[in-house]
Design an enzyme around this catalytic site. Structure first.
Site, PDB file in Angstrom:
ATOM      1  N   CYS A 126      43.946  56.158  48.193  1.00  0.00           N
ATOM      2  CA  CYS A 126      44.867  55.275  47.488  1.00  0.00           C
ATOM      3  C   CYS A 126      45.777  55.999  46.513  1.00  0.00           C
ATOM      4  O   CYS A 126      46.415  55.361  45.669  1.00  0.00           O
ATOM      5  CB  CYS A 126      44.082  54.194  46.743  1.00  0.00           C
ATOM      6  SG  CYS A 126      43.063  53.170  47.826  1.00  0.00           S
ATOM      7  N   LYS A 195      37.471  45.569  41.349  1.00  0.00           N
ATOM      8  CA  LYS A 195      37.410  45.856  42.780  1.00  0.00           C
ATOM      9  C   LYS A 195      36.307  46.866  43.038  1.00  0.00           C
ATOM     10  O   LYS A 195      36.349  47.995  42.546  1.00  0.00           O
ATOM     11  CB  LYS A 195      38.753  46.394  43.268  1.00  0.00           C
ATOM     12  CG  LYS A 195      38.788  46.723  44.762  1.00  0.00           C
ATOM     13  CD  LYS A 195      40.168  47.228  45.165  1.00  0.00           C
ATOM     14  CE  LYS A 195      40.225  47.624  46.621  1.00  0.00           C
ATOM     15  NZ  LYS A 195      41.561  48.127  47.006  1.00  0.00           N
ATOM     16  N   ARG A 205      40.002  47.843  57.080  1.00  0.00           N
ATOM     17  CA  ARG A 205      40.444  49.213  57.315  1.00  0.00           C
ATOM     18  C   ARG A 205      40.811  49.446  58.770  1.00  0.00           C
ATOM     19  O   ARG A 205      41.678  50.263  59.077  1.00  0.00           O
ATOM     20  CB  ARG A 205      39.355  50.178  56.836  1.00  0.00           C
ATOM     21  CG  ARG A 205      39.217  50.145  55.319  1.00  0.00           C
ATOM     22  CD  ARG A 205      38.070  50.966  54.785  1.00  0.00           C
ATOM     23  NE  ARG A 205      38.016  50.844  53.333  1.00  0.00           N
ATOM     24  CZ  ARG A 205      37.054  51.352  52.574  1.00  0.00           C
ATOM     25  NH1 ARG A 205      36.067  52.030  53.143  1.00  0.00           N
ATOM     26  NH2 ARG A 205      37.075  51.188  51.264  1.00  0.00           N
ATOM     27  N   ARG A 217      35.841  56.068  48.616  1.00  0.00           N
ATOM     28  CA  ARG A 217      36.624  55.653  47.448  1.00  0.00           C
ATOM     29  C   ARG A 217      35.756  55.342  46.236  1.00  0.00           C
ATOM     30  O   ARG A 217      36.209  54.700  45.288  1.00  0.00           O
ATOM     31  CB  ARG A 217      37.478  54.440  47.823  1.00  0.00           C
ATOM     32  CG  ARG A 217      38.514  54.774  48.889  1.00  0.00           C
ATOM     33  CD  ARG A 217      39.297  53.561  49.332  1.00  0.00           C
ATOM     34  NE  ARG A 217      40.255  53.940  50.384  1.00  0.00           N
ATOM     35  CZ  ARG A 217      40.697  53.118  51.317  1.00  0.00           C
ATOM     36  NH1 ARG A 217      40.288  51.872  51.355  1.00  0.00           N
ATOM     37  NH2 ARG A 217      41.555  53.551  52.226  1.00  0.00           N
ATOM     38  N   GLU A 234      37.066  46.685  32.833  1.00  0.00           N
ATOM     39  CA  GLU A 234      38.205  46.794  33.735  1.00  0.00           C
ATOM     40  C   GLU A 234      39.166  45.615  33.565  1.00  0.00           C
ATOM     41  O   GLU A 234      40.391  45.801  33.482  1.00  0.00           O
ATOM     42  CB  GLU A 234      37.719  46.864  35.184  1.00  0.00           C
ATOM     43  CG  GLU A 234      37.038  48.157  35.571  1.00  0.00           C
ATOM     44  CD  GLU A 234      38.029  49.286  35.828  1.00  0.00           C
ATOM     45  OE1 GLU A 234      39.247  49.070  35.641  1.00  0.00           O
ATOM     46  OE2 GLU A 234      37.579  50.380  36.214  1.00  0.00           O
ATOM     47  N   LYS A 249      37.245  41.338  43.663  1.00  0.00           N
ATOM     48  CA  LYS A 249      37.174  41.648  45.095  1.00  0.00           C
ATOM     49  C   LYS A 249      35.973  42.557  45.344  1.00  0.00           C
ATOM     50  O   LYS A 249      35.844  43.576  44.638  1.00  0.00           O
ATOM     51  CB  LYS A 249      38.467  42.340  45.525  1.00  0.00           C
ATOM     52  CG  LYS A 249      38.518  42.755  46.986  1.00  0.00           C
ATOM     53  CD  LYS A 249      39.790  43.537  47.289  1.00  0.00           C
ATOM     54  CE  LYS A 249      39.806  43.975  48.754  1.00  0.00           C
ATOM     55  NZ  LYS A 249      40.988  44.779  49.090  1.00  0.00           N
ATOM     56  N   SER A 275      37.675  40.917  54.349  1.00  0.00           N
ATOM     57  CA  SER A 275      37.553  40.952  55.806  1.00  0.00           C
ATOM     58  C   SER A 275      36.114  40.876  56.293  1.00  0.00           C
ATOM     59  O   SER A 275      35.822  40.206  57.286  1.00  0.00           O
ATOM     60  CB  SER A 275      38.215  42.220  56.342  1.00  0.00           C
ATOM     61  OG  SER A 275      37.600  43.387  55.788  1.00  0.00           O
TER      62      SER A 275
END
Length: 326
Positions: A126, A195, A205, A217, A234, A249, A275
């Site tokens: 990212c 996240k 992905r 990640r 955060e 998320k 997903s």
């Protein structure tokens, strides 16, 4: 004797129900590619990669269904990717072209642009990748400039909302400053504030061709084992940096986080039913293990009850239809 069931009669239940769910609470994720034909995603039955030429049709469906909006993700062939993800912020990038097309055709449809680099980098991370003494790492501060460029390009193309999802420290501040300097102080930021480095992203992905080519990640996405303090920190930082909306998320595995944030922050909260959550529900339904309509709506009501004012879900169109059927 107390009898709670007295409030559960067919006539009284709707009157005392507290949780509302309507199509306007739902946002439909769309995968956009430059050309070719509409392409099914095997791990997500019913979800497609749409070429630009067919994007207007599904956008019109979203508008007719009364959805809260759509969020756009770009899909590039491997040959078009590079280490710095230039396709994310190119003036003629696929998402920028999609935004321009849709804003002209459907000015009343809310367009959210996912603001990240992973779909456009040849390494699938990212941000800007460097080599260090312990191996690769993502250079946080070098990435901020590229994310800011991406958000500005998206706003210029017609995005109503930009949604940074890279989990770089300071990304909201960098994007807010770039938008303000560029003449877009009115464009809000929906931050993927909380996240997690989740196992539930696999089908996405595949859909976006954005899997990391090495490593993972976990160095920048949150640890699922972390306590609530990490989520609060955060979300609080993004709030202070100028985020207008905050998102958790994935959704269902983190209902506790969503609920805790609802009582502590004076910003609208979103949740992304990702997903993997969609794929599980769809696979169970196709196998006859559960009744799809009831199960999906139950999950969406759970997210609303926990505090989500908006829900990103691949079930948005189907759920809108079910809600309309009563």
């Amino acid at each position: 004797m107390e009898r709670p069931r007295r409030l559960r009669s067919p006539l009284l239940r709707p009157l005392v129900a507290e949780v509302e769910l309507s199509p306007r609470h739902l946002v439909l994720p769309l995968f956009v590619k430059e050309e070719g034909e509409k392409e099914p995603i095997p791990s997500m039955p019913g979800v497609f990669r749409y070429p630009l030429k067919e994007l207007a049709q599904v956008a019109e469906e979203a508008l007719r269904a009364g959805l809260g909006g759509v969020i756009l993700f770009g899909v590039l062939p491997e040959s078009a990717k590079d280490p710095l993800g230039r396709g994310a912020y190119a003036e003629d990038g696929v998402v920028q072209r999609a935004l321009s097309l849709l804003k002209k055709a459907f000015p009343e449809l809310l367009l959210i642009a996912d603001t990240c680099l992973c779909e456009y980098t040849d390494h699938g991370h990212c941000g800007v990748v460097r080599q260090g003494p312990l191996g690769f790492y993502v250079d946080n501060d070098a990435t901020l400039e590229l994310l800011a460029k991406t958000a500005l390009a998206q706003a210029q193309a017609g995005a109503d909302v930009v949604a940074p999802s890279a989990m770089m420290d300071g990304q909201v501040r960098a994007i807010r400053e770039a938008l303000d300097r560029g003449g877009y102080p009115h464009v809000p930021i929906l931050s993927y504030a909380v996240k997690y480095a989740s196992a539930f992203y696999g089908p996405f992905r595949e859909a976006a061709a954005s899997a990391p080519q090495f490593g993972d990640r976990s160095g920048y996405q949150m640890d699922p084992r972390a306590g609530l303090w990490d989520a609060l920190r955060e979300a609080h930082l993004d709030d202070l940096e100028g985020a207008d909306l905050l998102m958790v998320k994935p959704a269902l595995p983190y209902l506790d986080v969503l609920f805790a944030l609802k009582g502590r922050l004076a910003k609208p909260l979103f949740a992304y039913q990702v997903s993997g959550e969609y794929a599980m529900l769809k696979a169970a339904a196709l196998s006859g293990y559960l009744e799809e309509r009831r199960a999906v709506l139950e999950t969406l009501y759970a997210l609303r009850r926990a505090g989500a004012q908006g829900i990103l879900t691949y079930y948005a169109l189907e759920a809108a239809r079910w809600l309309g059927e009563g």
